[in-house]
Design an enzyme around this catalytic site. Structure first.
Site, PDB file in Angstrom:
ATOM      1  N   GLY A 184      43.247  26.763  20.423  1.00 15.93           N
ATOM      2  CA  GLY A 184      43.859  27.560  19.359  1.00 15.93           C
ATOM      3  C   GLY A 184      43.340  28.981  19.294  1.00 15.93           C
ATOM      4  O   GLY A 184      43.264  29.567  18.227  1.00 15.93           O
ATOM      5  N   GLY A 199      46.523  30.288  23.117  1.00 17.54           N
ATOM      6  CA  GLY A 199      47.104  29.039  22.628  1.00 17.54           C
ATOM      7  C   GLY A 199      48.051  29.284  21.456  1.00 17.54           C
ATOM      8  O   GLY A 199      49.161  28.741  21.410  1.00 17.54           O
ATOM      9  N   SER A 219      27.580  46.604  23.344  1.00 17.67           N
ATOM     10  CA  SER A 219      28.706  47.281  23.999  1.00 17.67           C
ATOM     11  C   SER A 219      28.263  48.454  24.860  1.00 17.67           C
ATOM     12  O   SER A 219      27.211  49.050  24.646  1.00 17.67           O
ATOM     13  CB  SER A 219      29.696  47.723  22.919  1.00 17.67           C
ATOM     14  N   ARG A 260      30.187  48.448  34.933  1.00 22.81           N
ATOM     15  CA  ARG A 260      29.474  47.209  34.596  1.00 22.81           C
ATOM     16  C   ARG A 260      28.826  46.523  35.804  1.00 22.81           C
ATOM     17  O   ARG A 260      27.673  46.127  35.748  1.00 22.81           O
ATOM     18  CB  ARG A 260      30.450  46.202  33.967  1.00 22.81           C
ATOM     19  N   SER A 296      41.347  41.898  28.271  1.00 24.87           N
ATOM     20  CA  SER A 296      41.339  40.438  28.056  1.00 24.87           C
ATOM     21  C   SER A 296      42.158  40.045  26.833  1.00 24.87           C
ATOM     22  O   SER A 296      42.880  39.041  26.860  1.00 24.87           O
ATOM     23  CB  SER A 296      39.916  39.907  27.935  1.00 24.87           C
ATOM     24  N   GLU A 320      42.193  32.813  28.953  1.00 26.12           N
ATOM     25  CA  GLU A 320      41.088  32.945  29.905  1.00 26.12           C
ATOM     26  C   GLU A 320      41.005  31.774  30.861  1.00 26.12           C
ATOM     27  O   GLU A 320      40.451  31.905  31.961  1.00 26.12           O
ATOM     28  CB  GLU A 320      39.742  33.133  29.170  1.00 26.12           C
TER      29      GLU A 320
END
Lengths: 251, 628
Positions: free
Chosen positions: B12, B16, B252, B299, B420, B405
């Site tokens: 969920g 989802g 971050s 990164r 994402s 994901e």
């Protein structure tokens, strides 16, 4: 600093069995929060007397204070266990399940009432469908955004409901969290179109008027949501709605 | 009249709920299964934002540039038609979120505000304060609640997905799940199943930024029943995660962007407090190794540099796996204003103030680019996805779809920041629409599936529970620490084949030990230990999938770094220079061999690896990634 952490935990095996207390003692480590301490107990489930017991059951997920899962009573106060550092607490640390919700097991409770209440107050924006209509919602001023954003961070953790003297398992008061959701939805530029239904949902029994103005909710909210401000604003909105109901809608 | 069709969505989170919404809007019944109340899903943890090219900052940003950044950032490993359509439809997704009531941050004019994010040149990232994922999830959650009130959606919260049920033709027709309170194991019939079970960060133990329920167990169960995995060796490690015994928390990139510096003491025996270590005794290794980018290298480069300084040079702070991220030299008022969200998290969870004391950080498993293999149908006219095709997001098991994901679709070998939330939302929407098409084309109803197929599967799952409860000597929680240790140190930021082989051996040993765990318990109600032990078995299997895929790929691409096979551009040579063109040719040869999707299939002997062509029809790979 003490070299152990002592925790008194209220246990309950099933929803239908009586509660009991157990004391646990784990080695002190800088940076422990309540969830990481419970993880140590789960890996070595022995009471202070060395008795092997069932691991303590509790809920947790994000561990960053955004999912709302790990609410529990910590030294008598409803809090998020993940962001409560052990070193900030007096020992022995007392852990109990929230008392306003049915216990599932140990520190786990069933908070489905929170989500049912969101349904009761129609806390959603009515859209034709989740497809692109090639335009967004109308513009929102940065000032209005700033106020709305405060409310949109409610993670349904239940702390405000635990602290509210009017909210109880056996009562139907919707409570501060759902009220704040009404405040948020009513201020959305198209959410406003259905504010009458939302206001009616909180104008009857067990709605806004059940608030006793104890102001406990706003003091325990982990996200510092101005719940009492929302309740104040809704007082004005419902009064106006009452007049509209009497004299007819003008919009 | 057609029979009423029913769809099960497992998970969920953002993916989802989007898929559930689109299936419900198409007029079908939906049942959502989740381990907890859906509002608590891991999507809430995404802070930074969601990408969509809306070009409102006068920078001539374009959808095409979003497509190029996504494909190049992913080292060309993603199939290109789905990426193309995702980027094209991103602005429409944002507009829909806005109508749902998501509190996106605003400009003075009341428009959606944009911020700059890693790996791109233009402002393209929409955000809602410092909790974008939370706000997006709540927007869809509200719509799902409305569908619930209308009777089209039913939630099964506190249920764990255990397995699929397939009919005689191998078509997915339902699931078996366990009630996490009563521990009852039951079957649920469905005409189609959508798996949206999220990430698998906890395969790396507590060295992951993921929520503790992101174990990947559900996807791994489907894998064992025949669903294929793809590109599982690609796992993004975020360089600056705050350490913790329970999990790591993301600090971050903004901390480095605003002037934060990464360093370690030059003397490995150094034990003084960081603030007492004089400037000349500090090693600012990123600034020394990457003079032009300094602390703001991408990164993956930052993660590898930290790895090198700790593992190869032995300079980790206090001999441990950590380095300093230092913002104490910056103006306190400035950082309070610009980095409030990070300061808040660090103070809250570490108990010290980064304004006065350097933060302790280390790279941490953050995002799985790989996951369940899913199909797509290309529209020959547009070159993008064919709208409404039942093939989109279909797994290799007919009737089973995957999104979010847990699929492998959009990020290739590395994911751009703020892509994402976009891929979770977009893939959920596409999967929901694909399932609606699939159901339109279905002939037979569920009543044709014999009951015993369901009850047999329930019995099999009950036996698995009983076998585990029979007990053994191993502590499942300790085994999970061991798994995390193997994965982080041997299948992590830097890889080599000898170590990977060792890791596979160790994981096979661990898989055996996971079968005999001590679950001594007098209580069969809400038995979290049993649930955990079952998830642990899946995590070890996933570890084997990741390690085997990593072993099979002898190159460096995106997040997968094997220095023995590294191809570096010549220093001081740029496109057009003969030395650079020689490098470009080598790079193309490498693509000939390795620019392929890694496919993993389950077999009793272990993961079976093969390779599949990538659809490169949108942007042929001509330009290597170059961050100089």
């Amino acid at each position: 600093m003490a070299n152990t952490i002592e925790l008194d935990i209220r246990r309950q095996d099933t929803p239908y069995s009586p509660p009991y207390w157990q004391r646990f003692s784990i080695p002190h480590r800088r940076g422990h929060n309540i969830v990481s301490a419970l993880m140590v107990i789960r890996e070595h489930p022995f009471t202070q007397e060395g008795k092997r017991v069932d691991p303590v059951a509790w809920e947790f997920n994000c561990m960053e204070e955004v999912c709302g899962a790990c609410s529990m009573m910590i030294n008598g106060r409803p809090r998020q266990a993940c962001s409560t550092l052990v070193d900030s607490l007096e020992q022995p640390i007392r852990l109990e399940p929230l008392s306003k919700f049915p216990v599932v097991r140990d520190l786990m409770v069933d908070r489905s009432k929170i989500f049912n209440d969101l349904k009761r107050v129609r806390a959603w924006i009515e859209i034709d469908g989740a497809w692109d209509i090639h335009q967004g919602a109308p513009r929102i001023s940065p000032v209005a955004w700033k106020e709305n954003y405060l409310y949109s961070r409610c993670m349904s953790c239940g702390c405000c409901l635990e602290a509210c003297p009017e909210y109880a398992t056996e009562k139907d008061f919707v409570g501060p969290a759902a009220l704040a959701a009404v405040r948020l939805m009513n201020s959305h530029p198209t959410g406003r179109y259905h504010r009458r239904q939302r206001l009616h949902a909180i104008m009857g029994d067990d709605g806004l008027s059940n608030c006793g103005n104890a102001q406990n909710c706003v003091r325990v909210c982990p996200k510092q949501i101005p719940l009492t401000t929302a309740i104040g604003e809704l007082g004005r909105q419902t009064s106006l709605q009452l007049l509209r109901d009497l004299f007819g809608e003008s919009e | 009249m057609k029979p009423q069709r029913k769809v099960i969505v497992v998970g969920g989170g953002l993916g989802g709920l989007w898929s559930a919404l689109r299936v419900a809007e198409a007029g079908f019944q939906v049942e959502i299964f989740s381990l907890f109340e859906v509002k608590r899903s891991h999507s809430v943890c995404a802070q930074g934002g969601i990408n969509a090219s809306i070009d409102t900052k006068g920078e001539r940003d374009s959808v095409w540039q979003h497509i190029v950044d996504t494909l190049k950032g992913g080292a060309y490993l993603a199939n290109q038609p789905p990426v193309k359509t995702m980027c094209e439809q991103a602005p429409g997704i944002i507009r829909t979120f806005e109508r749902m009531g998501v509190t996106f941050s605003r400009t003075a004019e009341g428009l959606l505000d944009l911020r700059l994010f890693g790996g791109v040149k233009n402002r393209r990232t929409l955000f809602a304060g410092a909790s974008t994922g939370q706000q997006l999830l709540y927007g869809v959650d509200q719509e799902i609640r409305r569908q619930e009130a209308l009777g089209r959606v039913r939630k099964f919260e506190w249920w764990e997905f255990l397995s699929l049920v397939k009919d005689g033709q191998g078509i997915c027709k339902g699931i078996v799940a366990m009630n996490l309170r009563t521990m009852d194991v039951k079957h649920f019939r469905a005409d189609a199943v959508i798996l949206a079970s999220g990430g698998m960060g906890h395969v790396f133990g507590h060295r992951s930024t993921n929520s503790t329920n992101s174990t990947g167990a559900a996807a791994c169960r489907a894998y064992q029943q025949g669903a294929r995995f793809a590109n599982c060796e690609f796992f993004q490690f975020h360089p600056t995660a705050m350490l913790g015994d329970d999990k790591t928390r993301l600090m971050s990139e903004a901390a480095r962007g605003e002037g934060g510096r990464i360093w370690v003491p030059k003397d490995p025996a150094e034990r003084r407090k960081p603030t007492r270590i004089p400037e000349q005794e500090r090693y600012y290794f990123l600034e020394e190794w990457y003079p032009s980018y300094g602390n703001t290298v991408p990164r993956d480069l930052a993660s590898r540099a930290i790895w090198k300084v700790v593992h190869e040079m032995g300079l980790g702070v206090g001999g441990e796996h950590k380095v300093y991220l230092d913002i104490t030299h910056l103006n306190p008022g400035f950082i309070e204003q610009r980095l409030h969200a990070i300061l808040d998290i660090y103070r809250k969870f570490h108990g010290t103030d980064p304004v006065h004391e350097p933060m302790e950080i280390y790279p941490s498993a953050h995002y799985a680019m790989g996951g369940l293999w899913v199909d797509f149908e290309k529209d020959e006219n547009s070159g993008g996805l064919k709208a409404g095709s039942p093939r989109n997001h279909a797994s290799s098991i007919p009737g089973l779809y995957a999104c979010g994901e847990c699929d492998y679709g959009y990020h290739g070998a590395n994911r751009l920041g703020a892509n994402s939330l976009l891929s979770a939302s977009f893939s959920g929407r596409v999967a929901g629409e694909a399932v609606a098409s699939y159901l339109e084309g279905l002939e037979a109803g569920l009543e044709a599936v014999p009951e015993h197929l369901y009850t047999d599967e329930v019995s099999r799952q009950q036996r698995l529970n009983q076998d585990l409860l029979r007990g053994g000597a191993e502590n499942p929680y300790t085994l999970h620490h061991e798994l995390g240790e193997i994965m982080s140190s041997q299948v992590g930021v830097v890889r080599d084949n000898a170590t990977l082989k060792q890791a596979i051996d160790s994981l096979q040993g661990l898989a055996q030990r996971c079968r005999a765990v001590d679950l001594e318990s007098n209580n069969s109600w809400s038995n979290q230990g049993l649930v955990y032990a079952r998830q642990l078995q899946e995590m070890v299997r996933l570890g084997l999938v990741i390690a085997s895929s990593a072993l099979a790929r002898d190159e460096c691409r995106g997040a997968h770094y094997k220095p023995a096979f590294e191809l570096t551009p010549p220093t001081d040579a740029y496109p057009g220079d003969p030395a650079y063109e020689v490098y470009r040719e080598k790079w193309k040869q490498q693509n000939q061999q390795w620019l392929k999707t890694t496919i993993t299939e389950h077999s009793t002997a272990g993961p079976r690896i093969s390779f599949e062509q990538v659809d490169l029809s949108v942007l042929p790979p001509e330009e290597p990634r170059d961050y100089r």
